[in-house]
Design a protein around this motif. Structure first.
Motif, PDB file in Angstrom:
ATOM      1  N   ASN A  42      31.770  35.036  39.714  1.00  0.00           N
ATOM      2  CA  ASN A  42      32.715  35.704  40.475  1.00  0.00           C
ATOM      3  C   ASN A  42      33.028  36.244  41.752  1.00  0.00           C
ATOM      4  O   ASN A  42      31.440  36.468  42.000  1.00  0.00           O
ATOM      5  CB  ASN A  42      33.465  36.705  39.408  1.00  0.00           C
ATOM      6  CG  ASN A  42      33.530  36.792  38.121  1.00  0.00           C
ATOM      7  OD1 ASN A  42      33.794  38.381  37.411  1.00  0.00           O
ATOM      8  ND2 ASN A  42      34.170  35.630  37.949  1.00  0.00           N
ATOM      9  N   PRO A  46      38.195  41.285  40.060  1.00  0.00           N
ATOM     10  CA  PRO A  46      39.425  42.507  40.623  1.00  0.00           C
ATOM     11  C   PRO A  46      39.897  43.666  39.937  1.00  0.00           C
ATOM     12  O   PRO A  46      40.562  43.973  40.644  1.00  0.00           O
ATOM     13  CB  PRO A  46      40.543  41.897  40.014  1.00  0.00           C
ATOM     14  CG  PRO A  46      40.302  40.823  39.244  1.00  0.00           C
ATOM     15  CD  PRO A  46      38.797  40.089  39.214  1.00  0.00           C
ATOM     16  N   HIS A  47      38.618  43.971  38.872  1.00  0.00           N
ATOM     17  CA  HIS A  47      38.562  44.984  38.239  1.00  0.00           C
ATOM     18  C   HIS A  47      37.288  45.739  37.618  1.00  0.00           C
ATOM     19  O   HIS A  47      37.630  46.743  36.701  1.00  0.00           O
ATOM     20  CB  HIS A  47      39.646  45.000  37.197  1.00  0.00           C
ATOM     21  CG  HIS A  47      40.772  44.534  37.062  1.00  0.00           C
ATOM     22  ND1 HIS A  47      41.642  45.133  37.711  1.00  0.00           N
ATOM     23  CD2 HIS A  47      41.859  42.633  36.954  1.00  0.00           C
ATOM     24  CE1 HIS A  47      43.145  44.152  37.479  1.00  0.00           C
ATOM     25  NE2 HIS A  47      43.188  43.212  37.020  1.00  0.00           N
ATOM     26  N   GLU A  78      34.558  29.236  42.280  1.00  0.00           N
ATOM     27  CA  GLU A  78      34.929  31.077  42.319  1.00  0.00           C
ATOM     28  C   GLU A  78      34.275  31.146  43.665  1.00  0.00           C
ATOM     29  O   GLU A  78      35.762  32.366  44.593  1.00  0.00           O
ATOM     30  CB  GLU A  78      35.483  31.827  41.111  1.00  0.00           C
ATOM     31  CG  GLU A  78      36.319  31.417  39.888  1.00  0.00           C
ATOM     32  CD  GLU A  78      36.434  32.534  38.998  1.00  0.00           C
ATOM     33  OE1 GLU A  78      35.384  33.122  38.739  1.00  0.00           O
ATOM     34  OE2 GLU A  78      36.735  33.124  38.021  1.00  0.00           O
ATOM     35  N   SER A  85      39.145  36.903  42.177  1.00  0.00           N
ATOM     36  CA  SER A  85      38.528  36.194  40.926  1.00  0.00           C
ATOM     37  C   SER A  85      38.882  36.119  39.766  1.00  0.00           C
ATOM     38  O   SER A  85      39.133  36.755  38.682  1.00  0.00           O
ATOM     39  CB  SER A  85      37.222  35.710  40.739  1.00  0.00           C
ATOM     40  OG  SER A  85      36.306  35.414  41.822  1.00  0.00           O
ATOM     41  N   TYR A  86      40.755  35.498  40.045  1.00  0.00           N
ATOM     42  CA  TYR A  86      41.279  35.950  38.677  1.00  0.00           C
ATOM     43  C   TYR A  86      40.345  35.490  37.592  1.00  0.00           C
ATOM     44  O   TYR A  86      41.480  34.014  38.559  1.00  0.00           O
ATOM     45  CB  TYR A  86      43.422  36.377  39.551  1.00  0.00           C
ATOM     46  CG  TYR A  86      43.609  37.282  40.027  1.00  0.00           C
ATOM     47  CD1 TYR A  86      43.546  38.451  38.704  1.00  0.00           C
ATOM     48  CD2 TYR A  86      43.987  37.111  40.800  1.00  0.00           C
ATOM     49  CE1 TYR A  86      43.778  39.956  39.788  1.00  0.00           C
ATOM     50  CE2 TYR A  86      44.463  38.708  42.251  1.00  0.00           C
ATOM     51  CZ  TYR A  86      44.078  39.964  40.854  1.00  0.00           C
ATOM     52  OH  TYR A  86      44.621  40.925  41.661  1.00  0.00           O
ATOM     53  N   SER A  87      41.349  35.330  36.665  1.00  0.00           N
ATOM     54  CA  SER A  87      40.792  33.818  35.202  1.00  0.00           C
ATOM     55  C   SER A  87      42.414  33.134  35.596  1.00  0.00           C
ATOM     56  O   SER A  87      42.092  31.801  35.383  1.00  0.00           O
ATOM     57  CB  SER A  87      41.258  34.555  34.074  1.00  0.00           C
ATOM     58  OG  SER A  87      39.527  35.540  33.744  1.00  0.00           O
ATOM     59  N   LYS A  89      44.475  31.676  38.268  1.00  0.00           N
ATOM     60  CA  LYS A  89      44.219  31.514  39.032  1.00  0.00           C
ATOM     61  C   LYS A  89      43.074  29.531  38.679  1.00  0.00           C
ATOM     62  O   LYS A  89      43.160  28.572  38.924  1.00  0.00           O
ATOM     63  CB  LYS A  89      43.235  31.821  40.232  1.00  0.00           C
ATOM     64  CG  LYS A  89      43.558  30.706  41.157  1.00  0.00           C
ATOM     65  CD  LYS A  89      43.095  32.176  42.476  1.00  0.00           C
ATOM     66  CE  LYS A  89      42.935  30.866  44.431  1.00  0.00           C
ATOM     67  NZ  LYS A  89      42.134  31.263  45.143  1.00  0.00           N
ATOM     68  N   TRP A 118      45.252  42.216  31.275  1.00  0.00           N
ATOM     69  CA  TRP A 118      44.658  41.454  32.568  1.00  0.00           C
ATOM     70  C   TRP A 118      46.461  40.026  33.343  1.00  0.00           C
ATOM     71  O   TRP A 118      47.415  40.640  32.351  1.00  0.00           O
ATOM     72  CB  TRP A 118      43.931  39.916  31.173  1.00  0.00           C
ATOM     73  CG  TRP A 118      42.752  40.305  31.298  1.00  0.00           C
ATOM     74  CD1 TRP A 118      42.941  41.575  30.258  1.00  0.00           C
ATOM     75  CD2 TRP A 118      41.550  39.513  30.920  1.00  0.00           C
ATOM     76  NE1 TRP A 118      41.359  41.902  30.400  1.00  0.00           N
ATOM     77  CE2 TRP A 118      40.909  40.256  30.414  1.00  0.00           C
ATOM     78  CE3 TRP A 118      41.682  38.109  31.731  1.00  0.00           C
ATOM     79  CZ2 TRP A 118      39.328  39.827  30.311  1.00  0.00           C
ATOM     80  CZ3 TRP A 118      40.278  37.894  31.094  1.00  0.00           C
ATOM     81  CH2 TRP A 118      38.942  38.043  30.900  1.00  0.00           C
ATOM     82  N   HIS A 119      46.478  40.295  34.066  1.00  0.00           N
ATOM     83  CA  HIS A 119      47.387  39.791  34.592  1.00  0.00           C
ATOM     84  C   HIS A 119      47.838  38.508  34.656  1.00  0.00           C
ATOM     85  O   HIS A 119      47.228  37.663  34.124  1.00  0.00           O
ATOM     86  CB  HIS A 119      46.586  39.229  36.890  1.00  0.00           C
ATOM     87  CG  HIS A 119      47.101  38.339  37.346  1.00  0.00           C
ATOM     88  ND1 HIS A 119      48.489  39.100  38.304  1.00  0.00           N
ATOM     89  CD2 HIS A 119      47.379  37.375  38.273  1.00  0.00           C
ATOM     90  CE1 HIS A 119      49.030  38.703  38.669  1.00  0.00           C
ATOM     91  NE2 HIS A 119      48.430  37.437  38.692  1.00  0.00           N
ATOM     92  N   TRP A 121      48.581  37.623  31.713  1.00  0.00           N
ATOM     93  CA  TRP A 121      47.679  36.983  30.384  1.00  0.00           C
ATOM     94  C   TRP A 121      48.632  36.263  29.243  1.00  0.00           C
ATOM     95  O   TRP A 121      47.869  35.433  28.694  1.00  0.00           O
ATOM     96  CB  TRP A 121      47.230  38.685  29.410  1.00  0.00           C
ATOM     97  CG  TRP A 121      47.974  38.948  28.991  1.00  0.00           C
ATOM     98  CD1 TRP A 121      49.082  40.148  29.177  1.00  0.00           C
ATOM     99  CD2 TRP A 121      48.449  38.861  27.522  1.00  0.00           C
ATOM    100  NE1 TRP A 121      49.473  40.527  27.912  1.00  0.00           N
ATOM    101  CE2 TRP A 121      50.150  39.396  27.119  1.00  0.00           C
ATOM    102  CE3 TRP A 121      48.389  37.719  25.946  1.00  0.00           C
ATOM    103  CZ2 TRP A 121      50.286  39.390  25.822  1.00  0.00           C
ATOM    104  CZ3 TRP A 121      48.801  37.275  25.235  1.00  0.00           C
ATOM    105  CH2 TRP A 121      49.988  38.413  24.624  1.00  0.00           C
TER     106      TRP A 121
END
Length: 221
Positions: A42, A46-47, A78, A85-87, A89, A118-119, A121
Motif C-alpha cells: 500500500n 485508508p483505515h 499501488e 490505496s483502496y482495494s 481501485k 470496507w469501501h 465491498w
C-alpha cells in the motif's frame, strides 16, 4: 467448465514483510495450480496507521523475501497511484487488464470478518474471488458477506472469473507486524523475518534497530 490459472492479488503494508506473508502467498499459489501472486504494498492505507518504512524500503524487503519464489511477484502498482490505496481501485485495474481471467484477492480471516465495513465491498463479487487465509481467534464473517461469496474449492475458482470464496485451512497468519517492529527495536532481530530481510533492516537501521547491537537470541516477539 473452462479451467484457467488465476491471477492472485495480495495487498498490505508489508511493514516489514515476514515469513507468514510469504507462507500464505505460496500456499494460495500452490492450491491454485502455481498461480502467480502479485504482492502489492500500500501507498496510503485508508483505515490503519501509515507504514513506518518508506515505499522504497518496503519494496526492497519484499524483493529480498520473494527472490527464491518464482510464483511471487513484487508489484508497485499501488505505490504509483495517487490518494488512498483502496482495494476496490486495485481490483478494478487488474480486472480491466485481465477481463476474462479468474482474479483472486487474498485476505486474512480477520479482514474477511470485517469486509462488510470496507469501501463498496459489494462490488468485489463482480471483480474477484476471495482466498481467505486463517488467523487465530478471528470472528466469523456476516451472513451477508458469506452469501455474496459462496464457498467453493480451487477447481471452482479456476472455472469462472469472480464471485466465489476459497477457505484455506493453513498456514495461519499468526504473526503480528507490530510485535515484529517492537522486537526489532528492542533486540535488533526477529525470527519471523527472512534472514535477508533482517540483514537489510540492520544495514539500513530500520524500525529503530540499534546500529551497533545485534542479538543472536532468537526469542519470539
Amino acid at each position: 467448465m473452462r479451467v484457467s490459472v488465476p491471477l492472485v492479488l495480495f495487498g498490505g503494508t508489508f511493514d516489514p514483510v515476514h515469513r507468514a506473508h510469504i507462507s500464505a502467498a505460496r500456499a494460495v499459489s500452490k492450491v491454485l495450480g502455481d498461480a502467480p501472486v502479485h504482492l502489492l504494498p500500500n501507498a496510503v492505507p485508508p483505515h490503519r496507521p501509515q507504514p513506518t518504512a518508506d515505499a522504497e524500503q518496503r519494496l526492497a524487503m519484499l524483493r529480498l523475501a520473494c527472490h527464491e519464489h518464482p510464483s511471487l511477484i513484487v508489484d508497485d502498482w499501488e505505490l504509483r497511484q495517487q490518494g488512498p490505496s483502496y482495494s476496490l481501485k486495485t481490483l478494478q485495474h487488474f480486472r480491466q487488464q485481465h477481463p476474462e481471467a479468474p482474479l483472486v484477492f487474498m485476505i486474512g480471516a480477520d479482514s474477511f470478518a470485517s469486509l462488510h465495513h470496507w469501501h463498496r465491498w459489494q462490488d468485489y463479487a463482480t471483480l474477484c474471488h476471495l482466498a481467505v487465509v486463517p488467523r487465530p481467534d478471528s470472528e466469523l464473517a456476516s451472513g451477508e458477506v458469506l452469501a455474496a461469496f459462496p464457498e467453493s474449492d480451487a477447481h471452482g475458482l479456476c472455472g469462472q472469473p469472480a464471485g466465489l470464496r476459497l477457505m484455506l485451512k493453513r498456514p495461519f497468519l499468526d504473526v503480528s507486524a507490530t510485535a515484529i517492529r517492537e522486537a526489532l527495536a528492542r533486540k535488533g532481530d526477529c525470527p519471523a523475518l527472512d534472514p535477508a530481510v533482517s540483514a537489510h533492516i540492520r544495514c539500513h537501521h530500520l524500525y529503530n534497530v540499534p546500529t551497533t547491537t545485534y542479538s543472536t537470541d532468537h526469542e519470539a516477539p
